[in-house]
Scaffold this active site. Sequence first.
Site, PDB file in Angstrom:
ATOM      1  N   GLY A   1      14.738  87.411  52.539  1.00 52.22           N
ATOM      2  CA  GLY A   1      15.394  86.137  52.326  1.00 52.22           C
ATOM      3  C   GLY A   1      15.168  85.715  50.884  1.00 52.22           C
TER       4      GLY A   1
ATOM      5  N   HIS B   1      21.657  93.083  52.475  1.00 54.59           N
ATOM      6  CA  HIS B   1      20.417  93.359  51.728  1.00 54.59           C
ATOM      7  C   HIS B   1      19.615  92.105  51.449  1.00 54.59           C
ATOM      8  CE1 HIS B   1      22.376  91.628  48.269  1.00 54.59           C
ATOM      9  NE2 HIS B   1      21.517  92.098  47.397  1.00 54.59           N
TER      10      HIS B   1
END
Length: 398
Positions: free
Chosen positions: A303, A326
Amino acid sequence: MHQLAPKLYNWASILEPHTRDQALTTAAMPFVHPHLALMPDAHLGKGATVGSVIPTLGAIMPAAVGVDIGCGMIAVRTQWTGVDLYEVGGVPGVRKLREDIESRIPLSAGNHNTEVSPGGWDRINELETMWDNTCTSHGVELPSAYSTHWRLQLGTLGSGNHFIEITLDEDSRVWAFLHSGSRGIGNQIARHHIKVATELMKKWWIDLPDPALAYLVEGTPEFDHYIAELNWAQHFALLNREEMMDRVLDALALHMGTEVVEEQRINCHHNFTQKEHHFGRNLWISRKGAISAREGQLGLIPGSMGTASYVVEGLGSKMSFNSSPHGAGRNFSRSKARKTFTHEQLREAMKGIEYRDTDAFIDEIPQAYKDIDQVMADAADLVKIRHTFHQVINVKGD
């Protein structure tokens, strides 16, 4: 997943109009086959969209791979828990661990080591042998033609969204986790081949919808040269992460007073190209901000700083070319983020996480990124979550 056009499939529930238009332009290139896949974290990029999987027949667009060739993630699970970590010196001890990590790894753009570490020489020798075996035949005898300090770049972080973290999973197990790529040497290699592709377009009088979509044709010397150096830079990026991870684990071992027992290690690219077999054809798959997610394959999806990250297991989605997102993907450009958010908002977002408190990181504030929970929800048919991370320590370059 939604089909936006005959050659474009989209997994992003949040997709800006300019990003959609850019992806449609790339998908319309005649050698994109059979379709382009947009990941849940897709956002506007240079030429090709960040968060896209671009399958091609007989050609590759260097800018569609990106200038940080081989950028990706590495994570190691240790034997310790969060309780173990804080028992050594409490919060001041955790701060000292962060500072030790920062002292071992050069941070920020342009910074490099003053000398190669003893363990790093094996990796340097491996890279030099690989260059001799695969790259010299294309006319560039040494990687130093691109960057004289390339050896000293091994084991360096960079800046932007690159980071090092000590983090806890859902069972409070301690992991070391970091994000980086091929550094200055990879950037110079990428820019060289983007320039070569651009000049070839002019030479052949090929009019492109975007100059950044310049391509190299398979079977030409220019294509072979690019692939050889691309593979080398991807391997440099992987070894760069391994070198940094060794240094992080050394710092962690010193903090804990005993050696690290590695219980799991995962290392994956998210800016790369390789040949794969899909839909009955051998295709070049360029993942620009996407990871490989074959059925059963483990991968890493970070994140933003201050939010959760994930270890995932691929589900082998056919239409995504066995791929997944990703990361969170930006909602605000760096300049817009700096104008929108404040240092106090960054402090609030990072409450409870040990980090270097500076306004240099305002453009990396979690609010500048998409909601990682929404990204993971959109990716439910691409991967399943194996572990969820929450940071104890975050290290970044300015």
